[in-house]
Design an enzyme around this catalytic site. Structure first.
Site, PDB file in Angstrom:
ATOM      1  N   SER A  53      -4.418   3.802   3.464  1.00 32.50           N
ATOM      2  CA  SER A  53      -4.284   4.125   4.613  1.00 32.50           C
ATOM      3  C   SER A  53      -3.205   3.652   5.086  1.00 32.50           C
ATOM      4  CB  SER A  53      -5.395   4.314   5.570  1.00 32.50           C
ATOM      5  OG  SER A  53      -6.211   5.172   5.376  1.00 32.50           O
ATOM      6  N   LYS A  59      -1.493  -1.963  10.825  1.00 27.14           N
ATOM      7  CA  LYS A  59      -2.244  -0.852  10.250  1.00 27.14           C
ATOM      8  C   LYS A  59      -3.114  -1.248   8.808  1.00 27.14           C
ATOM      9  CE  LYS A  59      -3.944   3.181   9.677  1.00 27.14           C
ATOM     10  NZ  LYS A  59      -4.996   2.634   9.019  1.00 27.14           N
ATOM     11  N   SER A  92      -7.877   5.162  11.915  1.00 25.79           N
ATOM     12  CA  SER A  92      -7.653   5.761  10.551  1.00 25.79           C
ATOM     13  C   SER A  92      -8.037   7.112  10.199  1.00 25.79           C
ATOM     14  CB  SER A  92      -7.783   4.771   9.494  1.00 25.79           C
ATOM     15  OG  SER A  92      -6.996   4.866   8.416  1.00 25.79           O
ATOM     16  N   LYS A 141      -0.367   6.111   6.532  1.00 25.76           N
ATOM     17  CA  LYS A 141      -0.128   6.537   7.921  1.00 25.76           C
ATOM     18  C   LYS A 141       0.767   5.970   8.756  1.00 25.76           C
ATOM     19  CE  LYS A 141      -5.136   7.908   7.490  1.00 25.76           C
ATOM     20  NZ  LYS A 141      -6.153   7.312   7.090  1.00 25.76           N
TER      21      LYS A 141
END
Length: 327
Positions: free
Chosen positions: A105, A278, A162, A108
């Site tokens: 992720s 993140k 997420s 992203k």
């Protein structure tokens, strides 16, 4: 003996040459719209534009292929990791930062960058059936087909819990399809200098052809944090968003950040302020984290750990990197 593939040799040589040209020849404040174009062919662009250019590497942390500082950290395992002092423009720690890694992720981050540069925050998005057709264990933010929600709320759903559903919805809204958005991701990554990466989807769902490196993630992330909206979102611990369902009835959801430093589940190293970042996790990618923080000298630090064996190891190694190389 360190073995370097031809692509990496070419990339490093080009970065070094451009840095040298910048330091010796560029005194102007003029800039070029796509700075990476100068990375590919600096001299022809300078001749065409008729003015000196701030070349691609002029504002970046640049280093060679050798690891830096790996003997000074404990045995918390990770596939690759790095730390970059943005304020001083220095790579202060490097472990396999050019090795191909699966980003999960962390993908992203690039998705958010593209959306923030191409869509309006108050635009309304209608969620498709495709966006919510996820595997049972996929991270999501609870969207349903027919929901109508703002781009801004989707970005919170993308970067805090997420949500893969938010990632697909944003991709479809921006480019019409996941496939078209993936093409845009690869074009954008290259424009940011992330030439050792290839993206197949906006969420980080595993694909053998979906990969990046620590250094490429640094390049992408350092571009993202120039956007105040991006920084505001990753700095948010929790938010409640409101939107409408297919019947027009009001829905609200609360999204919590997955960054354990930010929400108090991990101790922040002394002297540091964690701004945000993140997380990412898949079986193939392991546990990953890109982090933005400031040290006691108010210097901005980007630190990255990829493919850690567990969340405990991930945060232990990240803290050790910050304490040892970034304070």
């Amino acid at each position: 003996m360190i073995c370097i593939n031809n692509h990496l040799k070419q990339k490093l040589l080009c970065i070094i040459c451009i840095a040298a040209v910048f330091l010796t020849a560029c005194s102007s404040n003029d800039s070029f719209a796509d700075a990476y174009a100068a990375y590919e062919n600096p001299y022809s662009i300078q001749q065409t534009s008729g003015k000196k250019i701030n070349f691609f590497s002029s504002d970046l942390c640049v280093t060679g292929t050798a690891d830096l500082g790996v003997n000074e950290v404990a045995a918390y395992t990770a596939g690759a990791s790095g730390a970059f002092n943005i304020t001083r423009k220095e790579v202060v720690y490097a472990s396999s930062i050019y090795e191909k890694m699966f980003p999960a992720s962390l993908t992203k981050i690039l998705t958010a960058y593209i959306i923030l540069n191409n869509c309006k925050l108050d635009d309304k998005v209608t969620i498709s059936e495709n966006a919510v057709n996820l595997e049972a264990d996929a991270s999501n933010c609870g969207l349903k087909s027919g929901d109508v929600i703002s781009v801004e709320s989707l970005l919170y759903g993308l970067l805090l819990p997420s949500g893969n559903d938010a990632a697909i919805a944003l991709a479809e809204y921006c480019c019409g399809s996941v496939e078209a958005f993936a093409d845009k991701m690869n074009q954008t990554a290259k424009s940011l200098g992330a030439t050792a990466s290839h993206f197949c989807n906006p969420s980080g769902l595993h694909d053998d052809n979906h990969y990046t490196t620590v250094y490429d993630l640094y390049l992408i992330f350092q571009s993202c944090i120039k956007n105040e909206e991006f920084v505001k979102i990753i700095n948010t611990k929790e938010i409640t968003v409101k939107y409408s369902d297919i019947k027009g009835e009001s829905v609200q959801k609360t999204y919590e950040n997955t960054n354990r430093y930010l929400i108090g589940k991990e101790s922040i190293p002394s002297g540091f302020e964690v701004i945000g970042g993140k997380t990412g996790t898949t079986n193939a990618a392991g546990n990953c984290l890109v982090l933005l923080s400031k040290n006691a000298e108010n210097e901005e630090i980007v630190s990255i750990v990829m493919k850690s064996a567990s969340k405990t190891d991930l945060y232990n190694l990240m803290s050790q990197i910050l304490n040892t190389f970034c304070s």
